[in-house]
Write a protein that holds these residues in place. Structure first.
Motif, PDB file in Angstrom:
ATOM      1  N   THR A  57       0.750  -1.330   0.072  1.00 59.61           N
ATOM      2  CA  THR A  57       0.028  -0.012  -0.022  1.00 59.61           C
ATOM      3  C   THR A  57       0.745   1.357  -0.124  1.00 59.61           C
ATOM      4  O   THR A  57       0.592   2.021  -0.705  1.00 59.61           O
ATOM      5  CB  THR A  57      -1.008   0.046   1.232  1.00 59.61           C
ATOM      6  OG1 THR A  57      -1.775  -1.343   1.192  1.00 59.61           O
ATOM      7  CG2 THR A  57      -1.792   1.312   1.288  1.00 59.61           C
ATOM      8  N   LYS A  60       2.439   1.714  -3.657  1.00 55.26           N
ATOM      9  CA  LYS A  60       1.249   1.976  -4.328  1.00 55.26           C
ATOM     10  C   LYS A  60       1.045   3.449  -4.227  1.00 55.26           C
ATOM     11  O   LYS A  60       0.881   4.367  -5.288  1.00 55.26           O
ATOM     12  CB  LYS A  60       0.109   1.218  -4.416  1.00 55.26           C
ATOM     13  CG  LYS A  60      -0.911   1.287  -5.504  1.00 55.26           C
ATOM     14  CD  LYS A  60      -0.222   1.075  -6.632  1.00 55.26           C
ATOM     15  CE  LYS A  60      -0.873   1.739  -8.123  1.00 55.26           C
ATOM     16  NZ  LYS A  60      -0.197   1.212  -9.218  1.00 55.26           N
ATOM     17  N   GLN A  63       3.742   5.665  -5.657  1.00 55.92           N
ATOM     18  CA  GLN A  63       3.599   5.502  -7.016  1.00 55.92           C
ATOM     19  C   GLN A  63       2.757   6.623  -7.729  1.00 55.92           C
ATOM     20  O   GLN A  63       3.135   7.158  -8.773  1.00 55.92           O
ATOM     21  CB  GLN A  63       3.616   4.148  -7.562  1.00 55.92           C
ATOM     22  CG  GLN A  63       4.785   3.506  -7.442  1.00 55.92           C
ATOM     23  CD  GLN A  63       4.247   1.854  -7.856  1.00 55.92           C
ATOM     24  OE1 GLN A  63       3.191   1.500  -8.033  1.00 55.92           O
ATOM     25  NE2 GLN A  63       5.088   1.193  -8.090  1.00 55.92           N
ATOM     26  N   GLN A  64       1.695   6.881  -7.003  1.00 56.31           N
ATOM     27  CA  GLN A  64       0.737   7.839  -7.535  1.00 56.31           C
ATOM     28  C   GLN A  64       0.828   9.300  -7.046  1.00 56.31           C
ATOM     29  O   GLN A  64       0.058   9.775  -7.275  1.00 56.31           O
ATOM     30  CB  GLN A  64      -0.711   7.149  -6.925  1.00 56.31           C
ATOM     31  CG  GLN A  64      -1.063   5.780  -7.666  1.00 56.31           C
ATOM     32  CD  GLN A  64      -1.006   5.772  -9.079  1.00 56.31           C
ATOM     33  OE1 GLN A  64      -1.676   6.756  -9.846  1.00 56.31           O
ATOM     34  NE2 GLN A  64      -0.488   4.860  -9.611  1.00 56.31           N
ATOM     35  N   ASN A 132      -2.400  -8.001  -5.689  1.00 56.77           N
ATOM     36  CA  ASN A 132      -2.754  -7.053  -6.749  1.00 56.77           C
ATOM     37  C   ASN A 132      -3.173  -5.686  -6.043  1.00 56.77           C
ATOM     38  O   ASN A 132      -4.137  -5.212  -6.050  1.00 56.77           O
ATOM     39  CB  ASN A 132      -3.747  -7.555  -7.493  1.00 56.77           C
ATOM     40  CG  ASN A 132      -3.862  -6.752  -8.806  1.00 56.77           C
ATOM     41  OD1 ASN A 132      -3.508  -5.830  -8.981  1.00 56.77           O
ATOM     42  ND2 ASN A 132      -4.675  -7.590  -9.964  1.00 56.77           N
ATOM     43  N   ASP A 134      -2.403  -2.938  -7.514  1.00 59.71           N
ATOM     44  CA  ASP A 134      -2.889  -2.069  -8.781  1.00 59.71           C
ATOM     45  C   ASP A 134      -4.493  -2.169  -8.619  1.00 59.71           C
ATOM     46  O   ASP A 134      -5.141  -1.154  -8.672  1.00 59.71           O
ATOM     47  CB  ASP A 134      -2.131  -2.510 -10.285  1.00 59.71           C
ATOM     48  CG  ASP A 134      -0.906  -2.240 -10.032  1.00 59.71           C
ATOM     49  OD1 ASP A 134      -0.473  -1.531  -9.306  1.00 59.71           O
ATOM     50  OD2 ASP A 134       0.021  -3.025 -10.794  1.00 59.71           O
ATOM     51  N   GLU A 135      -5.132  -3.126  -8.824  1.00 59.16           N
ATOM     52  CA  GLU A 135      -6.468  -3.473  -8.902  1.00 59.16           C
ATOM     53  C   GLU A 135      -6.973  -2.822  -7.680  1.00 59.16           C
ATOM     54  O   GLU A 135      -8.222  -2.086  -7.984  1.00 59.16           O
ATOM     55  CB  GLU A 135      -6.865  -5.075  -9.036  1.00 59.16           C
ATOM     56  CG  GLU A 135      -8.254  -5.331  -9.264  1.00 59.16           C
ATOM     57  CD  GLU A 135      -8.924  -4.623 -10.640  1.00 59.16           C
ATOM     58  OE1 GLU A 135      -9.865  -4.882 -11.007  1.00 59.16           O
ATOM     59  OE2 GLU A 135      -7.789  -4.285 -11.527  1.00 59.16           O
ATOM     60  N   THR A 136      -6.749  -3.175  -6.425  1.00 62.44           N
ATOM     61  CA  THR A 136      -7.159  -2.511  -5.309  1.00 62.44           C
ATOM     62  C   THR A 136      -7.355  -0.827  -5.325  1.00 62.44           C
ATOM     63  O   THR A 136      -8.367  -0.432  -5.051  1.00 62.44           O
ATOM     64  CB  THR A 136      -6.379  -2.980  -4.048  1.00 62.44           C
ATOM     65  OG1 THR A 136      -6.410  -4.380  -4.089  1.00 62.44           O
ATOM     66  CG2 THR A 136      -6.880  -2.153  -2.741  1.00 62.44           C
ATOM     67  N   PHE A 137      -5.972  -0.404  -6.052  1.00 66.47           N
ATOM     68  CA  PHE A 137      -5.852   1.112  -6.081  1.00 66.47           C
ATOM     69  C   PHE A 137      -6.939   1.505  -7.195  1.00 66.47           C
ATOM     70  O   PHE A 137      -7.607   2.709  -6.979  1.00 66.47           O
ATOM     71  CB  PHE A 137      -4.556   1.463  -6.683  1.00 66.47           C
ATOM     72  CG  PHE A 137      -4.352   2.882  -6.505  1.00 66.47           C
ATOM     73  CD1 PHE A 137      -3.994   3.782  -5.505  1.00 66.47           C
ATOM     74  CD2 PHE A 137      -4.457   3.411  -7.843  1.00 66.47           C
ATOM     75  CE1 PHE A 137      -3.967   5.024  -5.634  1.00 66.47           C
ATOM     76  CE2 PHE A 137      -4.484   4.939  -7.903  1.00 66.47           C
ATOM     77  CZ  PHE A 137      -4.287   5.706  -6.837  1.00 66.47           C
ATOM     78  N   ARG A 138      -7.254   0.843  -8.260  1.00 65.35           N
ATOM     79  CA  ARG A 138      -7.816   1.319  -9.026  1.00 65.35           C
ATOM     80  C   ARG A 138      -9.552   1.274  -8.776  1.00 65.35           C
ATOM     81  O   ARG A 138     -10.110   2.312  -8.969  1.00 65.35           O
ATOM     82  CB  ARG A 138      -8.112   0.028 -10.345  1.00 65.35           C
ATOM     83  CG  ARG A 138      -8.972   0.769 -11.514  1.00 65.35           C
ATOM     84  CD  ARG A 138      -8.714  -0.194 -12.673  1.00 65.35           C
ATOM     85  NE  ARG A 138      -9.417  -1.501 -12.420  1.00 65.35           N
ATOM     86  CZ  ARG A 138     -11.120  -1.546 -12.344  1.00 65.35           C
ATOM     87  NH1 ARG A 138     -11.697  -0.623 -12.525  1.00 65.35           N
ATOM     88  NH2 ARG A 138     -11.691  -2.710 -11.912  1.00 65.35           N
ATOM     89  N   SER A 141      -9.799   4.157  -5.981  1.00 62.13           N
ATOM     90  CA  SER A 141      -9.963   5.580  -6.788  1.00 62.13           C
ATOM     91  C   SER A 141     -11.173   5.703  -7.281  1.00 62.13           C
ATOM     92  O   SER A 141     -11.750   6.810  -7.002  1.00 62.13           O
ATOM     93  CB  SER A 141      -8.764   5.643  -7.892  1.00 62.13           C
ATOM     94  OG  SER A 141      -7.557   5.298  -7.247  1.00 62.13           O
TER      95      SER A 141
END
Length: 155
Positions: A57, A60, A63-64, A132, A134-138, A141
């Motif tokens: 977490t 991620k 990174q954002q 994953n 990335d999927e959680t972040f998507r 968001s």
């Protein structure tokens, strides 16, 4: 918009709910709404109380371009239903535990994915198990954006 208090909830408060807390806080800051919203997160278990968020977490969020500093994991408290205007669960188990604690209040306590039915998900998968982030972040968001739209459209 009246001042609103939002609590994001997952199981351990180290992956999904802190990600949602920090993403939502970032989105509100970008819109200049930070003074109108109080955002926090908690877990239904106390397994990780006092810990920092999961490294996945942290990575991620960084990174954002979202600053992940200042987080400490905590557990849902009995007074949270009185403190928060919205308590938002990441999955069915979290929701069931919140309803056990606070009763069924669908206008106040619901899943993040209820706000994004077009996502094809009925819950935010736990990256502790899936790996994953990335999927959680998507999903977090998109759900956070939908929540902001819901809150800013309320008169």
């Amino acid at each position: 918009m009246e001042k609103q208090k939002i609590l994001f909830v997952c199981l351990g408060n180290i992956c999904r709910s802190p990600m949602a807390e920090y993403v939502f806080r970032h989105q509100t800051a970008q819109l200049g709404l930070s003074d109108r919203l109080t955002v926090a997160s908690a877990g239904t278990s106390g397994w990780h109380n006092g810990e920092n968020m999961h490294q996945g977490t942290l990575k991620k969020l960084k990174q954002q371009g979202i600053d992940p500093m200042g987080f400490t994991s905590s557990q849902v408290q009995t007074g949270d239903a009185d403190t928060y205007d919205y308590i938002i669960a990441m999955d069915d188990n979290n929701l069931a535990e919140l309803e056990r604690l606070f009763g069924r209040q669908p206008d106040k306590i619901f899943k993040l994915t209820d706000l994004i039915p077009e996502s094809g998900y009925t819950y935010v998968p736990d990256p502790w198990h899936t790996g994953n982030f990335d999927e959680t972040f998507r999903l977090v968001s998109a759900g956070s954006q939908a929540l902001l739209e819901k809150l800013t459209s309320v008169k």
